[in-house]
Design a protein around this motif. Structure first.
Motif, PDB file in Angstrom:
ATOM      1  N   ARG A 146      -5.961 -13.431   6.116  1.00 49.73           N
ATOM      2  CA  ARG A 146      -5.844 -14.460   5.863  1.00 49.73           C
ATOM      3  C   ARG A 146      -5.724 -14.777   4.932  1.00 49.73           C
ATOM      4  O   ARG A 146      -4.527 -15.882   3.388  1.00 49.73           O
ATOM      5  CB  ARG A 146      -5.365 -16.092   6.650  1.00 49.73           C
ATOM      6  CG  ARG A 146      -5.174 -16.190   7.951  1.00 49.73           C
ATOM      7  CD  ARG A 146      -5.517 -16.884   8.706  1.00 49.73           C
ATOM      8  NE  ARG A 146      -5.464 -16.813  10.551  1.00 49.73           N
ATOM      9  CZ  ARG A 146      -6.007 -17.910  11.483  1.00 49.73           C
ATOM     10  NH1 ARG A 146      -7.374 -18.465  11.035  1.00 49.73           N
ATOM     11  NH2 ARG A 146      -5.240 -18.013  12.441  1.00 49.73           N
ATOM     12  N   PHE A 147      -6.913 -14.912   3.547  1.00 52.03           N
ATOM     13  CA  PHE A 147      -6.770 -15.090   2.293  1.00 52.03           C
ATOM     14  C   PHE A 147      -6.987 -14.489   1.466  1.00 52.03           C
ATOM     15  O   PHE A 147      -7.596 -14.402   0.188  1.00 52.03           O
ATOM     16  CB  PHE A 147      -7.551 -16.422   2.954  1.00 52.03           C
ATOM     17  CG  PHE A 147      -7.728 -17.656   3.671  1.00 52.03           C
ATOM     18  CD1 PHE A 147      -6.999 -18.302   3.025  1.00 52.03           C
ATOM     19  CD2 PHE A 147      -8.780 -17.714   4.593  1.00 52.03           C
ATOM     20  CE1 PHE A 147      -7.008 -19.876   4.028  1.00 52.03           C
ATOM     21  CE2 PHE A 147      -8.623 -18.501   5.809  1.00 52.03           C
ATOM     22  CZ  PHE A 147      -7.600 -19.222   5.300  1.00 52.03           C
ATOM     23  N   THR A 148      -6.799 -13.313   2.137  1.00 55.55           N
ATOM     24  CA  THR A 148      -7.577 -11.786   0.660  1.00 55.55           C
ATOM     25  C   THR A 148      -5.722 -10.846   0.259  1.00 55.55           C
ATOM     26  O   THR A 148      -5.119 -10.847   1.362  1.00 55.55           O
ATOM     27  CB  THR A 148      -8.821 -10.910   1.245  1.00 55.55           C
ATOM     28  OG1 THR A 148      -8.467 -10.524   2.178  1.00 55.55           O
ATOM     29  CG2 THR A 148      -9.564 -11.994   0.836  1.00 55.55           C
ATOM     30  N   THR A 149      -5.980 -10.861  -0.702  1.00 52.67           N
ATOM     31  CA  THR A 149      -4.911 -10.499  -1.309  1.00 52.67           C
ATOM     32  C   THR A 149      -6.076  -8.685  -0.683  1.00 52.67           C
ATOM     33  O   THR A 149      -6.901  -8.442  -0.184  1.00 52.67           O
ATOM     34  CB  THR A 149      -4.964 -10.232  -2.079  1.00 52.67           C
ATOM     35  OG1 THR A 149      -5.841  -9.511  -3.474  1.00 52.67           O
ATOM     36  CG2 THR A 149      -5.137 -11.263  -3.233  1.00 52.67           C
ATOM     37  N   ALA A 150      -4.943  -7.887  -0.931  1.00 55.21           N
ATOM     38  CA  ALA A 150      -4.854  -6.116  -0.136  1.00 55.21           C
ATOM     39  C   ALA A 150      -5.405  -5.876  -1.329  1.00 55.21           C
ATOM     40  O   ALA A 150      -6.339  -4.569  -1.261  1.00 55.21           O
ATOM     41  CB  ALA A 150      -3.248  -5.612  -0.568  1.00 55.21           C
ATOM     42  N   SER A 151      -5.961  -6.384  -2.321  1.00 53.64           N
ATOM     43  CA  SER A 151      -6.680  -5.487  -3.669  1.00 53.64           C
ATOM     44  C   SER A 151      -7.876  -6.007  -2.944  1.00 53.64           C
ATOM     45  O   SER A 151      -9.125  -5.396  -3.586  1.00 53.64           O
ATOM     46  CB  SER A 151      -6.196  -6.450  -5.262  1.00 53.64           C
ATOM     47  OG  SER A 151      -4.922  -5.524  -5.530  1.00 53.64           O
ATOM     48  N   GLU A 152      -8.769  -7.148  -2.938  1.00 54.83           N
ATOM     49  CA  GLU A 152      -9.554  -7.516  -2.856  1.00 54.83           C
ATOM     50  C   GLU A 152     -10.214  -6.994  -1.440  1.00 54.83           C
ATOM     51  O   GLU A 152     -11.236  -6.543  -1.016  1.00 54.83           O
ATOM     52  CB  GLU A 152      -9.620  -8.784  -2.305  1.00 54.83           C
ATOM     53  CG  GLU A 152      -9.350 -10.028  -3.855  1.00 54.83           C
ATOM     54  CD  GLU A 152      -8.831 -11.349  -3.430  1.00 54.83           C
ATOM     55  OE1 GLU A 152      -9.323 -11.965  -4.417  1.00 54.83           O
ATOM     56  OE2 GLU A 152      -8.456 -11.293  -2.797  1.00 54.83           O
ATOM     57  N   LYS A 153      -9.258  -6.861  -0.262  1.00 50.33           N
ATOM     58  CA  LYS A 153      -9.509  -6.422   0.960  1.00 50.33           C
ATOM     59  C   LYS A 153      -9.677  -4.354   0.328  1.00 50.33           C
ATOM     60  O   LYS A 153     -11.241  -4.237   1.467  1.00 50.33           O
ATOM     61  CB  LYS A 153      -8.501  -6.036   1.884  1.00 50.33           C
ATOM     62  CG  LYS A 153      -8.667  -7.038   2.365  1.00 50.33           C
ATOM     63  CD  LYS A 153      -7.041  -7.325   3.250  1.00 50.33           C
ATOM     64  CE  LYS A 153      -6.285  -8.472   3.812  1.00 50.33           C
ATOM     65  NZ  LYS A 153      -4.982  -8.841   3.604  1.00 50.33           N
ATOM     66  N   TYR A 154      -9.305  -3.948  -0.783  1.00 49.87           N
ATOM     67  CA  TYR A 154      -9.820  -2.612  -0.880  1.00 49.87           C
ATOM     68  C   TYR A 154     -10.983  -2.086  -1.516  1.00 49.87           C
ATOM     69  O   TYR A 154     -12.071  -1.253  -1.324  1.00 49.87           O
ATOM     70  CB  TYR A 154      -8.806  -1.770  -1.501  1.00 49.87           C
ATOM     71  CG  TYR A 154      -9.052  -0.589  -2.566  1.00 49.87           C
ATOM     72  CD1 TYR A 154      -8.689   0.305  -1.861  1.00 49.87           C
ATOM     73  CD2 TYR A 154      -9.319  -0.588  -3.445  1.00 49.87           C
ATOM     74  CE1 TYR A 154      -9.272   1.659  -1.690  1.00 49.87           C
ATOM     75  CE2 TYR A 154      -9.177   1.156  -4.200  1.00 49.87           C
ATOM     76  CZ  TYR A 154      -9.473   2.275  -3.174  1.00 49.87           C
ATOM     77  OH  TYR A 154      -9.917   3.706  -3.773  1.00 49.87           O
ATOM     78  N   LEU A 155     -11.036  -3.256  -2.664  1.00 53.57           N
ATOM     79  CA  LEU A 155     -12.037  -3.761  -3.474  1.00 53.57           C
ATOM     80  C   LEU A 155     -13.608  -3.998  -2.411  1.00 53.57           C
ATOM     81  O   LEU A 155     -14.959  -3.474  -2.194  1.00 53.57           O
ATOM     82  CB  LEU A 155     -13.045  -4.966  -4.051  1.00 53.57           C
ATOM     83  CG  LEU A 155     -13.756  -5.448  -5.151  1.00 53.57           C
ATOM     84  CD1 LEU A 155     -14.471  -3.759  -5.644  1.00 53.57           C
ATOM     85  CD2 LEU A 155     -13.318  -6.262  -5.781  1.00 53.57           C
TER      86      LEU A 155
END
Length: 166
Positions: A146-155
C-alpha cells in the motif's frame, strides 16, 4: 550433516525449549537436500507433502496467471518454504516454489511434522509463536504493497536478501 541439523534446532529454540526426546525425533525425521538454481522444489500441480527449512540459499514462491509467473514471496536462510494449504487439504495448491540460487535445505514430510505435533505438546507453543511471527511479516507485506514504491520494494529486497542474483 550434524552442523546443518543444528540450525533447525536453533530455529525451534527461538520459540520453545527443545527436549532431548524432541531433538532426537526431529533430527531422525529431517534429511539434507540440495537444489540448483531454477530447480523446481514444489510443483503446484501435485499435492505437496514436504516442508523445507532453508539452511543456505534463496527460493521464490510464485503462481502462474495468464501464462506469466507472478512472484508472491521469497524465502531465505533460516526460513521455511512449503505449501501448508496443500498439506492440510490434501489437494494441489496454486503455488510453485523454485530455487533462485543453489539452495541447501532440511526436508521434513508433512506426516513427520504431524507426528511431532501430536507427540510433543511444546510444539503447540512453537506453532502459535511462529504463526504470530508470520502474521506480523504478512502485515508488513500488506503495508508495503500500500505505501511503498517499486523502487523502495526493490531496495528492501536487496537489503533483505544480500547476495541474491538480481
Amino acid at each position: 550433516m550434524i552442523e546443518s541439523t543444528n540450525e533447525i534446532i536453533k530455529h525451534f529454540e527461538k520459540f520453545i525449549k527443545v527436549s532431548d526426546s524432541l531433538r532426537i525425533e526431529l533430527l531422525n525425521r529431517v534429511s539434507l537436500v540440495t537444489y540448483q538454481k531454477n530447480d523446481l522444489i514444489i510443483d503446484a500441480s501435485v499435492v505437496s507433502t514436504k516442508s523445507y527449512y532453508i539452511l543456505n540459499g534463496l527460493t521464490r514462491t510464485y503462481f502462474i496467471k495468464d501464462g506469466k509467473e507472478i512472484n508472491e514471496y521469497f524465502s531465505s536462510d533460516n526460513e521455511w518454504a512449503n505449501s501448508p494449504r496443500s498439506w492440510r487439504s490434501g489437494k494441489p495448491d496454486i503455488y510453485y516454489v523454485s530455487a533462485i540460487e543453489k539452495t541447501y535445505a532440511l526436508c521434513i514430510s508433512a506426516k513427520d511434522m504431524l507426528f511431532l505435533f501430536d507427540n510433543f505438546p511444546e510444539l503447540d507453543r512453537y506453532g502459535r509463536l511462529s504463526m504470530i511471527t508470520l502474521l506480523d511479516h504478512l502485515m508488513g507485506r500488506i503495508t508495503s504493497f500500500r505505501f511503498t514504491t517499486a523502487s523502495e520494494k526493490y531496495l528492501h529486497f536487496k537489503q533483505t536478501y544480500v547476495g541474491a542474483p538480481y
